[in-house]
Every structure is written in structure tokens, then in C-alpha cells.
Design an enzyme around this catalytic site. Structure first.
Site, mmCIF file in Angstrom:
data_model
loop_
_atom_site.group_PDB
_atom_site.id
_atom_site.type_symbol
_atom_site.label_atom_id
_atom_site.label_comp_id
_atom_site.label_asym_id
_atom_site.label_seq_id
_atom_site.Cartn_x
_atom_site.Cartn_y
_atom_site.Cartn_z
ATOM 1 N N SER A 17 0.834 -1.401 0.048
ATOM 2 C CA SER A 17 0.204 -0.044 -0.166
ATOM 3 C C SER A 17 0.789 1.492 -0.167
ATOM 4 O O SER A 17 0.416 2.519 -0.636
ATOM 5 C CB SER A 17 -0.903 0.161 1.018
ATOM 6 N N LYS B 70 -9.989 -4.663 10.889
ATOM 7 C CA LYS B 70 -11.113 -3.956 10.327
ATOM 8 C C LYS B 70 -12.438 -4.013 10.760
ATOM 9 O O LYS B 70 -13.283 -3.012 10.993
ATOM 10 C CB LYS B 70 -11.290 -4.867 8.939
ATOM 11 N N ASN C 288 -12.184 -0.507 5.991
ATOM 12 C CA ASN C 288 -10.923 -0.845 5.531
ATOM 13 C C ASN C 288 -10.255 0.838 5.041
ATOM 14 O O ASN C 288 -8.845 0.900 4.971
ATOM 15 C CB ASN C 288 -10.565 -1.654 4.185
ATOM 16 N N GLY D 297 -15.002 -15.540 5.526
ATOM 17 C CA GLY D 297 -14.492 -14.610 6.491
ATOM 18 C C GLY D 297 -14.500 -13.256 6.398
ATOM 19 O O GLY D 297 -15.403 -12.994 5.544
ATOM 20 N N ALA E 130 -12.499 -11.487 4.319
ATOM 21 C CA ALA E 130 -12.391 -11.122 2.916
ATOM 22 C C ALA E 130 -13.870 -11.336 2.302
ATOM 23 O O ALA E 130 -14.227 -10.282 1.344
ATOM 24 C CB ALA E 130 -11.420 -11.745 2.379
HETATM 25 P P1 ATR Z 1 -10.504 -13.406 8.737
HETATM 26 O O1 ATR Z 1 -11.800 -13.976 8.406
HETATM 27 O O2 ATR Z 1 -9.760 -14.168 9.740
HETATM 28 O O3 ATR Z 1 -10.442 -11.986 8.222
HETATM 29 P P2 ATR Z 1 -10.103 -14.231 5.778
HETATM 30 O O4 ATR Z 1 -9.106 -14.583 4.910
HETATM 31 O O5 ATR Z 1 -11.321 -13.545 5.496
HETATM 32 O O6 ATR Z 1 -9.759 -14.092 7.290
HETATM 33 O O7 ATR Z 1 -10.991 -16.060 6.134
HETATM 34 C C1 ATR Z 1 -10.173 -16.855 6.048
HETATM 35 C C2 ATR Z 1 -11.095 -17.923 4.965
HETATM 36 O O8 ATR Z 1 -10.331 -18.902 4.662
HETATM 37 C C3 ATR Z 1 -12.123 -18.532 5.990
HETATM 38 O O9 ATR Z 1 -13.315 -18.509 5.088
HETATM 39 C C4 ATR Z 1 -11.787 -19.820 6.183
HETATM 40 O O10 ATR Z 1 -12.699 -20.917 6.705
HETATM 41 P P3 ATR Z 1 -13.094 -20.912 8.186
HETATM 42 O O11 ATR Z 1 -14.197 -19.846 8.359
HETATM 43 O O12 ATR Z 1 -13.746 -22.219 8.408
HETATM 44 O O13 ATR Z 1 -12.158 -20.785 9.065
HETATM 45 C C5 ATR Z 1 -10.871 -19.991 5.092
HETATM 46 N N1 ATR Z 1 -9.816 -21.141 5.323
HETATM 47 C C6 ATR Z 1 -8.567 -20.846 6.135
HETATM 48 N N2 ATR Z 1 -7.887 -22.064 6.117
HETATM 49 C C7 ATR Z 1 -8.668 -23.053 5.637
HETATM 50 C C8 ATR Z 1 -8.478 -24.460 5.226
HETATM 51 N N3 ATR Z 1 -7.077 -24.866 5.585
HETATM 52 N N4 ATR Z 1 -9.288 -25.060 4.830
HETATM 53 C C9 ATR Z 1 -10.453 -24.480 4.463
HETATM 54 N N5 ATR Z 1 -10.898 -23.055 4.587
HETATM 55 C C10 ATR Z 1 -9.793 -22.539 5.021
#
Ligand code: ATR
Length: 283
Positions: A22, A71, A92, A135, A137
Site C-alpha cells: 500500500s 477491520k 478498510n 471470513g 475477506a
Molecule cells: P478473517 O476472516 O480471519 O479475516 P479471511 O482470510 O477472510 O480471514 O478468512 C479466512 C477464510 O479462509 C475463511 O473462510 C476460512 O474458513 P473458516 O471460516 O472455516 O475458518 C478459510 N480457510 C482458511 N484456512 C482454511 C483451510 N485450511 N481449509 C478451508 N478453509 C480455510
């Protein structure tokens, strides 16, 4: 070359931010507009963010970006929110108003939609969209996806409950069907498959199958750089058009820059200049 006007002081708060692109993106925007911009990446936590925002205001700061994991905290600290920030519960971008009040917005969804529609030349209206991940994102992009009037949005997530709750939260904007990972991988076809999981950071692949993709469909990964490589290889070896999220990163930054300065920067040259050096950092 700066116009010699007052310095516009901006910052990024999150953790970790040392590898963020950024600061570079905003310096490139500043160079285009002739504005004098200082954009600093500052390590922050949910406990310190409030004091750090007050300090930025005290320094004469005009605004800041907020990245993971702050966020939601930034959303709670904002005095006023855009509709999309309120809906996603995540901010954000903050802009200082009236000296000590923060207006919170979320430009992630606009960034994604602009990259897909303007840069990739693909429409979202009437499209069948699969969204993998529920999540932060995914929450940040759902508003702008739904107001683009797709034919259908199907979301899946490893933790199904999170997808159900997210779909319920956005039900007033538009319908989102929720499928288990297994159901989604057997469904479709979709015109656009969005990966909003963080699995690429561990070299993992989201739960998808070739049969989910309609002819000419696009796989768009919100990750970029090395975090996009495994999915990119998976797509390329199956003849599926694959895009990483670098364009979204630049487009969301452009929207934030406009919120702070009133100037809409040109993005294509910035995407080009970063595409050779993109790191795995997010935002
Ligand atoms: P955050 O929600 O912490 O801000 P994100 O990147 O938006 O971060 O969310 C992570 C996403 O990746 C989620 O959908 C997560 O699934 P869960 O809600 O079940 O945790 C998914 N994710 C991360 N690691 C994963 C894995 N090993 N297998 C499947 N999904 C995964």
C-alpha cells in the site's frame, strides 16, 4: 513532483504491515496527481488502534487504511459509516472529518468489482457466481457483488455456520445460497468462481472442481503473488482463466485515495508496475 501544497498525511494500520504494497501504491498515485503524500505503515493491535488513530489526527492526518486483523475494530471506532461498511461490519478506510471524527468506508468490494469489470472486461450482472470463503475477506466484498445484480450467488465455507450467518447478514441486499464445500464442488456451472479463503498463504487449494466452471468462466483469487500461485497452476493446467487479486488491491487503494484527496488515480500503470514484484502481503 509535488505541487508544493500541504502534505497529506496518511497511514496504514494492521499486523503485519511491513510487507504491505500500500505505501508504494499510494506514492505512485501521489506521483500521478502531483500531491505531496506521506503514507506510513504502522503496526497496530485492537488494543492500540484507538490511541493510534487519535495520534494520527493529532499529527494532522487526513485518513488511513485498516488491514487485518483490525477491520472490525475500526468499524466499531468509526463515528459514521458508509452503507457498505455498516453492512459488512468491516472498515478498510477511515477519513478524518471535523478534526476528530472518523468516517469509515470499505473499498474492498468496489476494488474487486472494478478490477473484474473495468480491467478484465467481464460483467457481473446476470452472472452465476460461486464464492468460497466466509471470513472477513468475503464479508468485505459481498455488498458490491450483490448490488451488481448477479443471477445467482452461492457461498461455501469450511465452517458452514459462518457462511449461513454471513448470508443472513446480507439478505436485505440480495439472496445468497449457502452450500457445503462438498455440495458446491458438485454444483454449477458458474461464470465466476471467487476464492476468498486464505488457503493460498499455506499453499492450499480451495474446495473446487473443474465441473464448477462454465465454458469461458473466470477464477478470481483475492490472494495475489505467491499466495495465488497454487490456485493459478491448478486453473492453468485445466484451461481455466485465472486472475489473482493484485488488481483488486490497486483498485481498492484508488477508491481510498479518492476518498481522501478527491482525485481518482489511473490504475493500469500501477498494476503493471507492481505485477512483477507483488509479495504475499495482504493489502
Ligand atoms: P478473517 O476472516 O480471519 O479475516 P479471511 O482470510 O477472510 O480471514 O478468512 C479466512 C477464510 O479462509 C475463511 O473462510 C476460512 O474458513 P473458516 O471460516 O472455516 O475458518 C478459510 N480457510 C482458511 N484456512 C482454511 C483451510 N485450511 N481449509 C478451508 N478453509 C480455510
Amino acid at each position: 513532483m509535488a505541487r508544493g501544497t500541504a502534505l497529506i498525511r496518511l497511514a496504514l494500520f494492521g499486523h503485519p504491515v511491513s510487507r504491505s504494497l500500500s505505501p508504494r501504491i499510494h506514492q505512485l498515485f501521489a506521483g500521478q496527481t502531483g500531491l505531496a503524500v506521506e503514507y506510513t505503515a504502522r503496526e497496530s493491535t485492537p488494543d492500540t488502534l484507538s490511541d493510534q488513530l487519535a495520534a494520527l489526527a493529532g499529527e494532522g492526518g487526513r485518513g488511513c487504511n485498516i488491514t487485518v486483523p483490525l477491520k472490525n475494530s475500526a468499524c466499531a471506532l468509526a463515528h459514521r459509516l458508509s452503507a457498505r461498511a455498516r453492512q459488512s461490519g468491516a472498515v478498510n478506510t477511515l477519513r478524518l472529518e471535523n478534526g476528530d471524527e472518523w468516517f469509515g468506508d470499505n473499498t474492498d468490494g468496489i476494488g474487486l468489482v472494478r478490477d473484474i469489470t473495468r480491467n478484465l472486461g467481464k460483467t457481473l450482472s446476470g452472472q452465476r457466481i460461486a464464492l468460497i470463503g466466509a471470513g472477513g475477506a468475503a464479508a468485505g466484498i459481498l455488498f458490491d457483488i450483490l448490488i451488481s445484480r448477479p443471477a445467482r450467488v452461492v457461498m461455501s465455507n469450511r465452517t458452514l455456520d459462518k457462511a449461513i450467518h454471513l448470508a443472513q447478514r446480507f439478505a436485505n441486499i440480495g439472496p445468497v445460497e449457502v452450500f457445503s464445500e462438498g455440495q458446491l464442488s458438485k454444483s454449477g456451472p458458474f461464470d465466476l468462481v471467487l476464492n476468498a479463503t486464505s488457503m493460498g498463504h499455506q499453499g492450499g487449494l480451495p474446495a473446487m472442481t473443474e465441473t464448477m466452471f462454465a465454458p469461458g468462466a473466470v477464477c478470481y483469487d483475492l490472494n495475489y503473488g505467491t499466495a495465488h500461485e497454487v490456485l493459478d497452476r491448478w486453473c492453468v493446467s485445466r484451461g481455466i482463466v485465472s486472475h489473482g487479486g493484485l488488481g483488486m488491491l490497486v483498485e481498492q487503494a484508488a477508491e481510498s485515495f479518492q476518498l481522501w484527496t478527491g482525485h481518482a488515480p489511473e490504475t493500469a500503470s500501477v498494476i503493471d508496475s507492481l505485477s512483477t514484484t507483488a509479495s504475499t502481503a495482504r493489502n
